[in-house]
Design a protein around this motif. Structure first.
Motif, PDB file in Angstrom:
ATOM      1  N   HIS A  52     -54.086   0.061  38.064  1.00  0.00           N
ATOM      2  CA  HIS A  52     -53.013   0.373  37.126  1.00  0.00           C
ATOM      3  C   HIS A  52     -52.724  -0.874  36.309  1.00  0.00           C
ATOM      4  O   HIS A  52     -52.860  -2.010  36.792  1.00  0.00           O
ATOM      5  CB  HIS A  52     -51.736   0.797  37.856  1.00  0.00           C
ATOM      6  CG  HIS A  52     -50.666   1.292  36.907  1.00  0.00           C
ATOM      7  ND1 HIS A  52     -50.674   2.563  36.389  1.00  0.00           N
ATOM      8  CD2 HIS A  52     -49.579   0.672  36.374  1.00  0.00           C
ATOM      9  CE1 HIS A  52     -49.635   2.717  35.582  1.00  0.00           C
ATOM     10  NE2 HIS A  52     -48.953   1.581  35.556  1.00  0.00           N
ATOM     11  N   VAL A  53     -52.341  -0.665  35.032  1.00  0.00           N
ATOM     12  CA  VAL A  53     -51.995  -1.770  34.148  1.00  0.00           C
ATOM     13  C   VAL A  53     -50.566  -1.572  33.657  1.00  0.00           C
ATOM     14  O   VAL A  53     -50.215  -0.496  33.157  1.00  0.00           O
ATOM     15  CB  VAL A  53     -52.952  -1.856  32.942  1.00  0.00           C
ATOM     16  CG1 VAL A  53     -52.512  -2.975  31.992  1.00  0.00           C
ATOM     17  CG2 VAL A  53     -54.384  -2.088  33.401  1.00  0.00           C
ATOM     18  N   THR A  54     -49.763  -2.621  33.798  1.00  0.00           N
ATOM     19  CA  THR A  54     -48.381  -2.595  33.310  1.00  0.00           C
ATOM     20  C   THR A  54     -48.226  -3.617  32.204  1.00  0.00           C
ATOM     21  O   THR A  54     -48.572  -4.785  32.383  1.00  0.00           O
ATOM     22  CB  THR A  54     -47.389  -2.926  34.442  1.00  0.00           C
ATOM     23  OG1 THR A  54     -47.555  -1.998  35.512  1.00  0.00           O
ATOM     24  CG2 THR A  54     -45.957  -2.856  33.924  1.00  0.00           C
ATOM     25  N   MET A  55     -47.729  -3.169  31.062  1.00  0.00           N
ATOM     26  CA  MET A  55     -47.392  -4.103  29.991  1.00  0.00           C
ATOM     27  C   MET A  55     -45.916  -4.443  30.127  1.00  0.00           C
ATOM     28  O   MET A  55     -45.053  -3.588  29.935  1.00  0.00           O
ATOM     29  CB  MET A  55     -47.685  -3.498  28.611  1.00  0.00           C
ATOM     30  CG  MET A  55     -47.478  -4.491  27.469  1.00  0.00           C
ATOM     31  SD  MET A  55     -47.976  -3.857  25.840  1.00  0.00           S
ATOM     32  CE  MET A  55     -46.473  -2.974  25.386  1.00  0.00           C
ATOM     33  N   LEU A  56     -45.640  -5.679  30.462  1.00  0.00           N
ATOM     34  CA  LEU A  56     -44.270  -6.148  30.667  1.00  0.00           C
ATOM     35  C   LEU A  56     -43.817  -6.875  29.408  1.00  0.00           C
ATOM     36  O   LEU A  56     -44.401  -7.886  29.011  1.00  0.00           O
ATOM     37  CB  LEU A  56     -44.213  -7.093  31.869  1.00  0.00           C
ATOM     38  CG  LEU A  56     -42.894  -7.825  32.101  1.00  0.00           C
ATOM     39  CD1 LEU A  56     -41.740  -6.848  32.321  1.00  0.00           C
ATOM     40  CD2 LEU A  56     -43.023  -8.789  33.284  1.00  0.00           C
ATOM     41  N   GLN A  57     -42.789  -6.350  28.769  1.00  0.00           N
ATOM     42  CA  GLN A  57     -42.304  -6.941  27.525  1.00  0.00           C
ATOM     43  C   GLN A  57     -40.818  -7.239  27.608  1.00  0.00           C
ATOM     44  O   GLN A  57     -40.046  -6.504  28.221  1.00  0.00           O
ATOM     45  CB  GLN A  57     -42.574  -5.994  26.356  1.00  0.00           C
ATOM     46  CG  GLN A  57     -41.908  -4.636  26.484  1.00  0.00           C
ATOM     47  CD  GLN A  57     -42.244  -3.696  25.336  1.00  0.00           C
ATOM     48  OE1 GLN A  57     -43.144  -3.935  24.544  1.00  0.00           O
ATOM     49  NE2 GLN A  57     -41.503  -2.605  25.237  1.00  0.00           N
ATOM     50  N   ARG A  58     -40.439  -8.321  26.974  1.00  0.00           N
ATOM     51  CA  ARG A  58     -39.021  -8.669  26.890  1.00  0.00           C
ATOM     52  C   ARG A  58     -38.316  -7.781  25.872  1.00  0.00           C
ATOM     53  O   ARG A  58     -37.164  -7.413  26.030  1.00  0.00           O
ATOM     54  CB  ARG A  58     -38.879 -10.143  26.515  1.00  0.00           C
ATOM     55  CG  ARG A  58     -37.450 -10.649  26.458  1.00  0.00           C
ATOM     56  CD  ARG A  58     -37.417 -12.140  26.255  1.00  0.00           C
ATOM     57  NE  ARG A  58     -38.182 -12.533  25.071  1.00  0.00           N
ATOM     58  CZ  ARG A  58     -38.425 -13.796  24.727  1.00  0.00           C
ATOM     59  NH1 ARG A  58     -37.998 -14.785  25.489  1.00  0.00           N
ATOM     60  NH2 ARG A  58     -39.109 -14.078  23.632  1.00  0.00           N
ATOM     61  N   SER A  59     -39.053  -7.454  24.783  1.00  0.00           N
ATOM     62  CA  SER A  59     -38.527  -6.568  23.744  1.00  0.00           C
ATOM     63  C   SER A  59     -39.703  -5.843  23.104  1.00  0.00           C
ATOM     64  O   SER A  59     -40.834  -6.330  23.126  1.00  0.00           O
ATOM     65  CB  SER A  59     -37.737  -7.360  22.698  1.00  0.00           C
ATOM     66  OG  SER A  59     -38.546  -8.360  22.115  1.00  0.00           O
ATOM     67  N   PRO A  60     -39.460  -4.682  22.500  1.00  0.00           N
ATOM     68  CA  PRO A  60     -40.564  -3.890  21.948  1.00  0.00           C
ATOM     69  C   PRO A  60     -41.114  -4.442  20.639  1.00  0.00           C
ATOM     70  O   PRO A  60     -40.484  -5.259  19.966  1.00  0.00           O
ATOM     71  CB  PRO A  60     -39.921  -2.508  21.711  1.00  0.00           C
ATOM     72  CG  PRO A  60     -38.592  -2.544  22.384  1.00  0.00           C
ATOM     73  CD  PRO A  60     -38.182  -3.971  22.430  1.00  0.00           C
TER      74      PRO A  60
END
Length: 503
Positions: free
Chosen positions: A211-219
Motif C-alpha cells: 500500500h502507498v500513502t501520500m502524506l501531505q501537510r496541505s493539498p
C-alpha cells in the motif's frame, strides 16, 4: 548512449562556452550551429551523462509534466505516441538532437565549472573547470558565457528536519537520490509531499507495493491529463509529421495559456472546475475538499498533472490513499501524526522538494570582484545587470521550460550577430540609480522551494526590460522581434566605449 560524446580535450579558447548539457544546453548548441555557424563553442557538463534533469532523477515514473508538443524543441518534431513522455523517451529525443546536429564533439562530460571571471580589458571570460574524474583544474577562456544549468541543485535535494528520523528502522529515500536497487514490492510505503514528484511516484509504486500513502501537510491542485494526445494521432493519418507537430504545438501552447489566464482571472470558477473533475475521478463520498482543495488560488503554485488519472485510479482501487495531517516525529515503525494516528511504513519517500540555485552555483566575477547576485537586476529575463557577455536560461513557471530556452538561444545568437556587425566586444546591461525603481523576487510564487531560494537570485525591477512577467507571448515579441539595441544595454568595442541608443 554517451559513449559517442567527445573525449577530446576542451579547447583552450572558444567564442561561446555553454554550461550544461541538458535540454537547454543541447538546444543552445543547435541554435549556435544554425544561426552562428562561424562561432566556436563548447558545452560543459559536470555530470557523466547528458540530459540534466532527465538523467539526474531516476525515481519510478519520472516523466514530463507538460506535453512534448509544447515541451519539445521548436526545431525538432516530437512524433512519439506519448504526449506526456517518460524520462527515457526524453533522453532518446535529446540524443537524436545531438546526432542530427553533430553536437557530440562539442559536449564535454565530467567537467564542472567552479569559477568564472570576466576581464573588461580583454573582453574575455576566464572559466576555471574541474575535471570530475581526478579533480584537476584548468582554465578555458571564452568571449561569451551562457548558463544552461537550470536552477536545480544537482548535488542535494531539500530534506527538512524530521524529529526521530534516526529511529526509523526502514529505508528513507529522497527522490533525487533514488537507489537503483530499491525493492518496495509488497511493502508499506509512505510518500511525504503533495507536489509533482509525489503524484508521479504514488501510482507507480502502488502497482507492486502492499500500500502507498501520500502524506501531505496541505493539498495541491491535481488535474488528470491524457498520456496520448488524440489530435496528433489523428492528424498523422493525413499530414506529415512536421506539420502535425507545428499544428499541435500551436494549439497546446495556447491551451496552456488559456488555462493559466483563466485561473488568474477567474480563480473561483477554476477552483470549482478542478474540484468537479476531482469529484468525478474519485470514489463517491471521497473527502475531496480535505485532500484536493487547496487554500490558495489556482496557479498561485504550479498545478500537478496525473497521466490518465492514474493516481485517482490507485486511490479508487484501494492501492493508495491520501492523508492530510502534520508530522510530529518519525518512530521505529513509521510516522506519528498530530491527529494521534501513526502511519506504519517499511519505506518512507521524502518528496519534500528541491533546492534552487542560480547558474549552477558558479561564482561570477567581473575584474576579480565577485558579483553578489541579489544586488543585481535581471535584464529582459536573460541577462544580469553589470555582468558583461553573459546570458542564462530559466524557464517559465506557467509554461513549458523549452519555450523560454528556444527564445533565449535565438536572442543570444541575435546579440552575437549584432555585436559582430558593429565591432562590439562587450554587451552589458546597465541601470542608472533610480529611487523610483522597486525590486521584487525573480520568481513570485507561493511554492516552498521557490521561496526558500529567491534571496540567492538576481531580482526583477518594476518596469521596462527589468520586469520578468512569465509571459510567453510578450517574450516572443521582446526577444524575438524587438531590436537588440536598447538604452539599457551598453556596448563597447575594443577601441572605445559605445552606448547604443534605443531605436
Amino acid at each position: 548512449m554517451n559513449e559517442y560524446l567527445s573525449t577530446a580535450a576542451i579547447p583552450s579558447h572558444v567564442d561561446v562556452l555553454v554550461v550544461g548539457a541538458g535540454l537547454t544546453g543541447i538546444g543552445m548548441g543547435h541554435h549556435l550551429r544554425k544561426l552562428q555557424p562561424g562561432k566556436t563553442f563548447a558545452i560543459i557538463e559536470a555530470r557523466d551523462a547528458i540530459g540534466g534533469t532527465w538523467d539526474l532523477f531516476r525515481y519510478p515514473g519520472i516523466r514530463s509534466d507538460a506535453d512534448l508538443y509544447a515541451f519539445g524543441f521548436s526545431f525538432k518534431t516530437w512524433n512519439r505516441d506519448n504526449a506526456i513522455a517518460d524520462g527515457h523517451e526524453i533522453l532518446d529525443y535529446l540524443q537524436e538532437t545531438i546526432d542530427e546536429n553533430d553536437l557530440a564533439s562539442r559536449i564535454h562530460l565530467g567537467h564542472k565549472v567552479v569559477n568564472a571571471d570576466f576581464s573588461t580589458a580583454n573582453a574575455t571570460w576566464t572559466v576555471t573547470i574541474e575535471r570530475t574524474s581526478d579533480r584537476e583544474r584548468f582554465d578555458v577562456t571564452c568571449s561569451f558565457l551562457t548558463s544552461a544549468a537550470g536552477y536545480y541543485d544537482g548535488d542535494e535535494g531539500y530534506s527538512p528536519h524530521f524529529e526521530g528520523r534516526e529511529n526509523f528502522r526502514g529505508e528513507i529515500i529522497h527522490p533525487q537520490h533514488w537507489p537503483v536497487d530499491l525493492d518496495y514490492a509488497g511493502k508499506r510505503v509512505v510518500i511525504i509531499g503533495s507536489g509533482a514528484t509525489a503524484v508521479t511516484v504514488v501510482p507507480v509504486m502502488a502497482e507492486t507495493a502492499e500500500h502507498v500513502t501520500m502524506l501531505q501537510r496541505s493539498p495541491s491542485y491535481v488535474l488528470p491529463l491524457p498520456r496520448r494526445d488524440p489530435l496528433p494521432i489523428f492528424l498523422r493519418q493525413v499530414l506529415p509529421d512536421a506539420l502535425v507537430y507545428k499544428i499541435t504545438r500551436y494549439i497546446n501552447i495556447n491551451k496552456a495559456t488559456l488555462l493559466y489566464n483563466a485561473s488568474r482571472r477567474f480563480p473561483k470558477q477554476m477552483r470549482a472546475l478542478v474540484r468537479k473533475v476531482n469529484v468525478k475521478a474519485l470514489p463517491v463520498g471521497y473527502d475531496v475538499d480535505k485532500h484536493f482543495n487547496p487554500d490558495y488560488a489556482p496557479w498561485d503554485q504550479r498545478m500537478c498533472i496525473v497521466t490518465d488519472g492514474d493516481m485517482f485510479e490507485a486511490i479508487a482501487d484501494g492501492r493508495a490513499s491520501v492523508v492530510t495531517d502534520r508530522i510530529v516525529r518519525f518512530t521505529e515503525s513509521g510516522i506519528l501524526l498530530e491527529s494521534g494516528n501513526e502511519l506504519e511504513a517499511d519505506v518512507i519517500v521524502t518528496a519534500t522538494g528541491l533546492n534552487m540555485v542560480p547558474f549552477g552555483k558558479i561564482p561570477l566575477h567581473v575584474d576579480g570582484k565577485e558579483s553578489i547576485l541579489p544586488d543585481h537586476l535581471i535584464y529582459k529575463t536573460l541577462m544580469v545587470s553589470d555582468i558583461p557577455n553573459f546570458t542564462f536560461t530559466i524557464g517559465y513557471v506557467n509554461h513549458a521550460w523549452t519555450l523560454k530556452a528556444d527564445l533565449v538561444a535565438q536572442w543570444t545568437c541575435r546579440l552575437l550577430a549584432h555585436m559582430d556587425r558593429h565591432g562590439y566586444s562587450t554587451a552589458t546591461p546597465t541601470i542608472d540609480d533610480d529611487p523610483s525603481m522597486t525590486r521584487s523576487p525573480f520568481i513570485d510564487m507561493g511554492t516552498g522551494y521557490v521561496n526558500r531560494a529567491m534571496h540567492l537570485f538576481p531580482q526583477q525591477g518594476s518596469r521596462g526590460p527589468w520586469v520578468v512577467a512569465q509571459d510567453y507571448k510578450g517574450d516572443r515579441q521582446m526577444l524575438g522581434t524587438e531590436p537588440i539595441e536598447d538604452s539599457a544595454l551598453s556596448f563597447k568595442s575594443a577601441a572605445a566605449p559605445v552606448l547604443a541608443e534605443a531605436r
